[in-house]
Write an enzyme that holds these catalytic residues in place. Structure first.
Site, PDB file in Angstrom:
ATOM      1  N   LYS A  82       0.838  -1.199   0.000  1.00  0.00           N
ATOM      2  CA  LYS A  82       0.000   0.000   0.000  1.00  0.00           C
ATOM      3  C   LYS A  82       0.875   1.253   0.000  1.00  0.00           C
ATOM      4  O   LYS A  82       1.896   1.310   0.692  1.00  0.00           O
ATOM      5  CB  LYS A  82      -0.912  -0.021   1.228  1.00  0.00           C
ATOM      6  CG  LYS A  82      -1.963   1.081   1.276  1.00  0.00           C
ATOM      7  CD  LYS A  82      -2.864   0.910   2.503  1.00  0.00           C
ATOM      8  CE  LYS A  82      -3.913   2.007   2.600  1.00  0.00           C
ATOM      9  NZ  LYS A  82      -4.785   1.840   3.791  1.00  0.00           N
ATOM     10  N   SER A 157      -9.693   2.238   3.103  1.00  0.00           N
ATOM     11  CA  SER A 157      -8.874   2.991   2.173  1.00  0.00           C
ATOM     12  C   SER A 157      -7.947   2.121   1.336  1.00  0.00           C
ATOM     13  O   SER A 157      -7.378   2.571   0.341  1.00  0.00           O
ATOM     14  CB  SER A 157      -8.015   3.995   2.959  1.00  0.00           C
ATOM     15  OG  SER A 157      -7.107   3.308   3.833  1.00  0.00           O
ATOM     16  N   SER A 181      -9.755  -0.460   7.232  1.00  0.00           N
ATOM     17  CA  SER A 181      -9.263  -0.290   5.861  1.00  0.00           C
ATOM     18  C   SER A 181      -8.545  -1.492   5.274  1.00  0.00           C
ATOM     19  O   SER A 181      -8.149  -1.466   4.113  1.00  0.00           O
ATOM     20  CB  SER A 181      -8.353   0.941   5.782  1.00  0.00           C
ATOM     21  OG  SER A 181      -9.084   2.113   6.016  1.00  0.00           O
TER      22      SER A 181
END
Length: 509
Positions: A82, A157, A181
């Site tokens: 990420k 997210s 997330s």
């Protein structure tokens, strides 16, 4: 062996093939890079693909194996990271235009551990800007799409990491979980997502959103794969003052124990306050079916109450914006990242800061900074931020009391399946409600896992959440792996085997 076959294998299967010499890391890594090239224009899971570095790592691992050197169990298995995790020499933007083009001079601790294990990093995945969002529509670089339906969101997210795994672009990925997330994207993409105990994985090198809530963790196709990755990235780090001293051990063993499907003697608590109205009928139906499977495997299923959990969402959306307001103050146009000078008038520090933040931050980030700044302001601190922290303490006490009665707590991971892109973009409150079941774990600092437990009536994936006491992450893996094994007859394992074809020009799926 075809590239398609390699991209369909789990990390554990790839690791076994690499150890036996059936395939090389270069072949595995190239297969995933080819897959990214074929489908990522449609999915947009990646912000940056690091093909050259990934293949260099793969060649090094292959050479070490050929020389007879001892290497890590996952050596040669590629992974996506990420974009909120800093990577030396690779762009890191946290999904924000304010960091566009920034290349960090150092690696996060978890990235160092991936390198030490010999895992090629395929690239950096898309995300809601500074991890603020539940749909990956708030990225400064455009939304990611759900591989199950390209018109739908992949969660947020960390939608990029979940979508990369779901689209067979990576066998493993790293996500971060501040209020769900990792777990919520897992639920809506049919992937496994784990939020470790707070402090169980180092936060050194994570671009902070809310420091008391953020936690990195695995995104995978199976529970065993998550356990394997968790043991790589977990453990104490002296550079993180909140890092626990506990070693990340026993997780793989717990997952393998759970794969037998036997949960005799395990007490499972259904949280009344996370089992109320607001769940899509198909989500609720799959949850009830999963509970019956756990009962059939020998688990004792009981109802428990965590009365203050109903205030978790309100407390979270005071604590998180307050911490974000403080953490994001460093992005001022002076030290690094974007710098925008005013069009006219004097170039002062205040005016440069205002111009930079106005141009570099998106609407959701601005909204939360304003809310957090207000909650921390003189005259309102005790009424808002202080009160929210008191509620947080009550929620922690509720969980402590509940775990005196049961070994794990369970709920649906998300109230609905993936909604359509743009459907909730203009309604922040509706967007925030997607995390109603995941937020309490972050406030309490306890670990949680989302395991795919079937498809809803609309043909889209849903997730089953398991929570455990702090430092008892192994329980997640035992129960999660057991449920996965029990569901295999109905839904297959991994669930992604049932996913519809990802139809894109040049796609091999």
């Amino acid at each position: 062996m075809s590239g398609t076959d390699l991209t369909r294998r789990t990390a554990d299967e790839l690791a076994s093939a690499l150890r036996s010499g059936e395939v090389s890391s270069v072949e595995v890594t190239q297969a995933h890079l080819d897959r990214i090239g074929a489908v990522d224009d449609a999915v947009h899971a990646f912000l940056h693909v690091s093909a050259e570095e990934a293949l260099r790592t793969a060649r090094e691992v292959d050479a070490r194996r050929a020389a007879g050197e001892a290497v890590h169990e996952l050596a040669g298995v590629p992974i996506a990271v990420k974009d909120v995790v800093v990577t030396k020499g690779l762009p890191t933007t946290a999904g924000s235009r304010i960091l566009e083009g920034w290349v960090p001079p150092y690696d996060a601790t978890l990235v160092e551990r991936l390198h030490a294990a010999g895992m090629p990093i395929l690239g950096k995945t898309n995300m809601d800007e500074f991890a603020m969002g539940s749909s990956t529509e708030h990225s400064g670089y455009g939304p990611t799409r759900n591989p199950w339906d390209l018109d739908r969101i992949p969660g947020g997210s960390g939608g990029g990491s979940a979508a990369a795994v779901a689209a067979y672009e990576a066998p493993l990925a790293i996500g971060t979980d501040t209020g769900g997330s990792i777990r919520q994207p897992g639920a809506v993409t049919g992937t496994v997502g784990v939020k470790p105990t707070y402090g169980g994985v180092s936060r050194y090198g994570l671009i902070a959103l809310a420091s008391s809530l953020d936690q990195a963790g695995p995104v995978t196709r199976t529970v065993l794969d998550s356990a394997l990755l968790h043991e790589v990235i977990g453990g104490h780090d002296p550079r993180d003052a909140t890092s626990l001293s506990d070693p990340a051990t026993g997780l793989v063993a717990a997952a393998r124990e759970g794969m037998t499907g036997d949960l005799s003697g395990v007490r499972v608590g259904v949280v009344d306050e996370l089992d109320g109205e607001g769940y899509q009928p198909g989500v609720r139906a799959r949850f009830e079916e999963s509970l019956e499977l756990l009962r059939g495997a020998g688990a004792e299923v009981v109802r428990v109450s965590c009365p203050h959990v109903v205030y978790a969402l309100a407390a979270y959306y005071l604590i998180l914006p307050s911490e974000a307001s403080s953490n994001l103050a460093k992005f001022d146009g002076m030290r690094f990242g974007l710098r925008v000078e005013p069009d006219e008038g004097p170039v002062t520090a205040e005016r440069v800061m205002a111009a930079t933040r106005g141009a570099g931050f998106g609407a959701e980030v601005k909204r939360r900074i304003i809310l957090g700044t207000y909650a921390l302001s003189a005259g309102y601190y005790d009424a808002y931020y202080g009160s929210a922290q008191k509620v947080r303490t009550l929620i922690q006490r509720d969980f402590t009391a509940a775990f005196d009665q049961v070994d794990v707590l369970v709920s649906p991971t998300a109230p609905t399946t993936a909604f359509r892109l743009g459907e909730k973009l203009d309604d922040p409150l509706a967007m925030y409600l997607n995390d109603v079941a995941t937020i309490p774990a972050n406030l309490a600092g306890i670990p949680g896992i989302s395991v795919p437990n079937g498809l809803s009536d609309d043909g889209l994936p849903v997730g089953f959440q398991v929570l455990a006491p702090a430092r008892a992450d192994a329980r997640l893996y035992r129960v999660g792996a057991a449920l996965e094994a029990l569901l295999e007859g109905t839904w297959g394992s991994p669930l992604l085997a049932r996913a519809p074809e990802l139809v894109t020009e040049g796609s091999d799926r």
